[in-house]
Design a protein around this motif. Structure first.
Motif, PDB file in Angstrom:
ATOM      1  N   GLN B 302       0.823  -1.220   0.000  1.00 46.49           N
ATOM      2  CA  GLN B 302       0.000   0.000   0.000  1.00 46.49           C
ATOM      3  C   GLN B 302       0.851   1.262   0.000  1.00 46.49           C
ATOM      4  O   GLN B 302       0.494   2.234  -0.650  1.00 46.49           O
ATOM      5  N   ILE B 303       1.998   1.264   0.694  1.00 42.60           N
ATOM      6  CA  ILE B 303       2.789   2.509   0.754  1.00 42.60           C
ATOM      7  C   ILE B 303       3.796   2.637  -0.392  1.00 42.60           C
ATOM      8  O   ILE B 303       4.307   3.713  -0.651  1.00 42.60           O
ATOM      9  N   ASN B 331       4.667   6.407   0.237  1.00 42.70           N
ATOM     10  CA  ASN B 331       3.521   7.288   0.062  1.00 42.70           C
ATOM     11  C   ASN B 331       2.470   6.989   1.123  1.00 42.70           C
ATOM     12  O   ASN B 331       1.826   5.941   1.075  1.00 42.70           O
ATOM     13  N   GLY B 332       2.304   7.882   2.069  1.00 47.63           N
ATOM     14  CA  GLY B 332       1.256   7.734   3.082  1.00 47.63           C
ATOM     15  C   GLY B 332       1.564   6.668   4.108  1.00 47.63           C
ATOM     16  O   GLY B 332       2.733   6.348   4.376  1.00 47.63           O
ATOM     17  N   HIS B 333       0.506   6.103   4.670  1.00 47.45           N
ATOM     18  CA  HIS B 333       0.635   5.179   5.789  1.00 47.45           C
ATOM     19  C   HIS B 333      -0.353   4.028   5.588  1.00 47.45           C
ATOM     20  O   HIS B 333      -1.404   4.223   4.984  1.00 47.45           O
ATOM     21  N   ASN B 364     -10.743   3.523   1.564  1.00 45.11           N
ATOM     22  CA  ASN B 364      -9.439   3.537   2.216  1.00 45.11           C
ATOM     23  C   ASN B 364      -9.108   2.235   2.918  1.00 45.11           C
ATOM     24  O   ASN B 364      -8.314   2.213   3.854  1.00 45.11           O
ATOM     25  N   GLY B 392      -3.969   5.689   4.314  1.00 46.52           N
ATOM     26  CA  GLY B 392      -4.320   7.114   4.239  1.00 46.52           C
ATOM     27  C   GLY B 392      -3.078   7.959   4.145  1.00 46.52           C
ATOM     28  O   GLY B 392      -1.964   7.429   4.097  1.00 46.52           O
ATOM     29  N   ASP B 393      -3.260   9.283   4.128  1.00 49.99           N
ATOM     30  CA  ASP B 393      -2.115  10.185   3.994  1.00 49.99           C
ATOM     31  C   ASP B 393      -1.268  10.215   5.256  1.00 49.99           C
ATOM     32  O   ASP B 393      -0.055  10.292   5.192  1.00 49.99           O
ATOM     33  N   SER B 394      -1.936  10.157   6.416  1.00 53.82           N
ATOM     34  CA  SER B 394      -1.190  10.232   7.676  1.00 53.82           C
ATOM     35  C   SER B 394      -1.522   9.021   8.538  1.00 53.82           C
ATOM     36  O   SER B 394      -2.503   8.315   8.296  1.00 53.82           O
ATOM     37  N   ARG B 395      -0.720   8.813   9.587  1.00 52.61           N
ATOM     38  CA  ARG B 395      -0.970   7.698  10.495  1.00 52.61           C
ATOM     39  C   ARG B 395      -2.298   7.904  11.232  1.00 52.61           C
ATOM     40  O   ARG B 395      -3.098   6.981  11.358  1.00 52.61           O
ATOM     41  N   GLU B 397      -4.949   9.559  10.357  1.00 54.49           N
ATOM     42  CA  GLU B 397      -6.086   9.339   9.456  1.00 54.49           C
ATOM     43  C   GLU B 397      -6.279   7.830   9.211  1.00 54.49           C
ATOM     44  O   GLU B 397      -7.404   7.331   9.204  1.00 54.49           O
ATOM     45  N   THR B 398      -5.167   7.116   9.061  1.00 50.56           N
ATOM     46  CA  THR B 398      -5.231   5.678   8.795  1.00 50.56           C
ATOM     47  C   THR B 398      -5.832   4.922   9.983  1.00 50.56           C
ATOM     48  O   THR B 398      -6.654   4.016   9.798  1.00 50.56           O
TER      49      THR B 398
END
Lengths: 70, 447
Positions: B302-303, B331-333, B364, B392-395, B397-398
């Motif tokens: 995923q990243i 890319n992202g988390h 997501n 997601g973009d950040s931890r 948010e994930t």
């Protein structure tokens, strides 16, 4: 009279006592095996094994009676 | 590319490998046990063959039966998944002898890393930091006590050929050591046919962080960054994420380089993972190398945007890696939660008939699933029935995507660890990234 019950579903891997045996409260009666984990089941009371309700390879559900101790 | 690949595994990972094969136009052959006749992967493969009884040694560990199916179906290669025969030197060797491609490293590399002691020696020689301890077998309890007193309690007694959390135990003093040494040697002998033991220092407050590597047959070895897998019960991972919330960019780079160095030291080919313990000061120590695809590989996919199974197939077929280290970036988390058929409080297995199975839908999240709404979970195999991966973009948010998906995840008929997973995602320690390997123990005490 006390019932020894399975605390998880699984197969009976080993039966460690016979009917008529005297057991103490911490003694293991059977070992259950499920999903790569072995869980020994203890008698929890001291007494004589009056009845064994399972044999090796049997499948038991959580809560099923494994043995009766008197 | 291969025309046909046999998958020597079951459950979600068999389905996962079939999915990539289908994307690449590769035909698939499934092998299954009597207990798995109704499993989704059996009907997803182009061909399926019953190979034996429900117990793993009657079916999924039956090398002769699997090789026979591979030959009869003209399968050109075998994907071993994880667990089962994936790190079995005899299996890899047998396929080499039969001119069937084993999708993984050669049998020498598996053999070298299969013994934790040999792995320690090899890594120390290659300049990869190892945990203080013995590089030679410890023959007796008396010797073990001497070593423990030299390096200081607590120490870990460990079976050289152990795995899956079996054959290892932390001990605090001589009395505990005496008990643990014998019982773990016996269990290792019983499960892995080898009771060789050694002793290692316990790295206190450690994080479990691993490096994913890919190596082709033309000398190119790259790393695909790190995964943090500190949330474990009975030494089995439950939640894994990428990238690690602990390490700095500098440590990330150093660990990646150490991972590549470790792989090159054994002339490694295909996908592999180098596991490290990392302390609060970000010192890292080699723990072991897994010479196969990992359960938690989706968080790396995923990243990085790389399909690791696709790369495994291409490397095994003899293709060069189509990217270099410089092409790879994070890319992202991503966070994976393993859904286990088990009691959420005691973690005891809970096999049985599933009566409803409705995984949540969302943009997501990703599902890697081994069961369906009619599936009967049997007591013969690992309790993991599915994996839920959020990204997601950040931890932060994930974590929220993961929590929401877990709340909406519906499984009925059996107990699962989903309530426990929800509690973890809501805990301040997890949200802060304070995810040491002692996490669950401390978390349970607070509950």
């Amino acid at each position: 009279m006390t019932e020894v019950k399975a605390n998880m579903a699984g197969n009976v891997w080993k039966v460690l006592v016979s009917e008529g045996d005297t057991v103490d409260s911490s003694q293991d009666v059977v070992i259950l095996e499920s999903m790569k984990m072995e869980i020994p089941i203890a008698a929890e009371v001291s007494g004589t094994v009056k009845e064994l309700k399972v044999k090796e390879e049997d499948f038991v559900n959580e809560g099923d009676v494994i043995a009766v101790i008197e | 590319m291969f025309n046909k690949v046999l998958i020597a595994n079951r459950g979600e990972i068999a389905s996962r490998v079939i999915r990539t094969c289908q994307n690449l136009g590769v035909k698939t052959v499934a092998v299954y046990s009597e207990a798995d006749a109704e499993a989704p992967f059996v009907s997803e493969a182009d061909e399926s063959y019953l190979i034996g009884g429900p117990k793993v040694n009657e079916s999924y560990l039956n090398i002769d039966a699997i090789v026979n199916v591979a030959k009869e179906t003209n399968s050109e290669a075998v994907h071993p998944g994880y667990g089962l025969l994936s790190e079995n030197t005899d299996f890899a060797k047998r396929l080499e002898d039969e001119n069937i491609v084993f999708i993984g490293p050669d049998s020498n590399a598996i053999n070298q890393m299969g013994s934790k002691l040999t792995a320690r020696q090899t890594m120390e020689e290659a300049g990869v930091p190892i945990i203080p301890g013995t590089n030679d077998p410890v023959e007796s309890v008396e010797d073990a006590k001497q070593i423990a007193s030299d390096i200081g309690y607590p120490v870990m007694v460990k079976a050289s050929h152990g795995g899956g959390g079996i054959g290892m135990e932390i001990v605090q003093n001589d009395t505990e050591l005496e008990k643990a040494f014998e019982s773990n040697a016996r269990r290792a002998e019983q499960f892995f046919g080898n009771g060789t033991m050694f002793v290692e220092k316990v790295i206190e407050d450690a994080h479990h962080i691993e490096i994913q590597v890919l190596a082709d047959h033309y000398g190119q070895t790259v790393h695909l960054f790190d995964r943090e897998c500190s949330i474990q019960r009975r030494h089995q991972k439950i939640i894994e994420e990428a990238p690690s919330p602990l390490i700095s960019e500098e440590t990330r780079q150093k660990m990646g380089e150490a991972g590549v160095k470790a792989a090159k030291a054994i002339n490694y080919k295909n996908a592999g993972t180098i596991e490290f313990l990392v302390d609060e000061e970000q010192n890292f120590y080699f723990l072991e190398m897994n010479t196969r695809l990992q359960v938690e590989h989706p968080v790396t996919e995923q990243i990085t945007g790389i399909d690791l199974v696709e790369e495994q197939l291409k490397i095994a077929y003899g293709e060069k890696l189509s990217f270099s280290q410089e092409d790879l970036q994070i890319n992202g988390h991503a966070i994976e939660a393993r859904i286990y058929a088990e009691d959420p409080k005691t973690f005891f297995p809970s096999p049985g008939q599933i009566t409803a199975f409705n995984p949540p839908v969302g943009t997501n999240i990703r599902h890697d699933i081994g069961v369906n709404s009619q599936y009967k979970v049997t007591p013969y195999y690992d309790p993991m029935i599915a994996k839920l991966i959020a990204f997601g973009d950040s931890r932060a948010e994930t974590i929220e995507h993961l929590r929401e998906a877990l709340v909406d995840y519906e499984v009925e008929g059996i107990k699962t660890n989903i309530p426990f997973l929800i509690d973890v995602t809501q805990s301040p320690a997890f949200q802060k990234g304070d995810t040491r390997t002692s996490f669950i123990q401390e978390f349970m005490i607070k509950q």
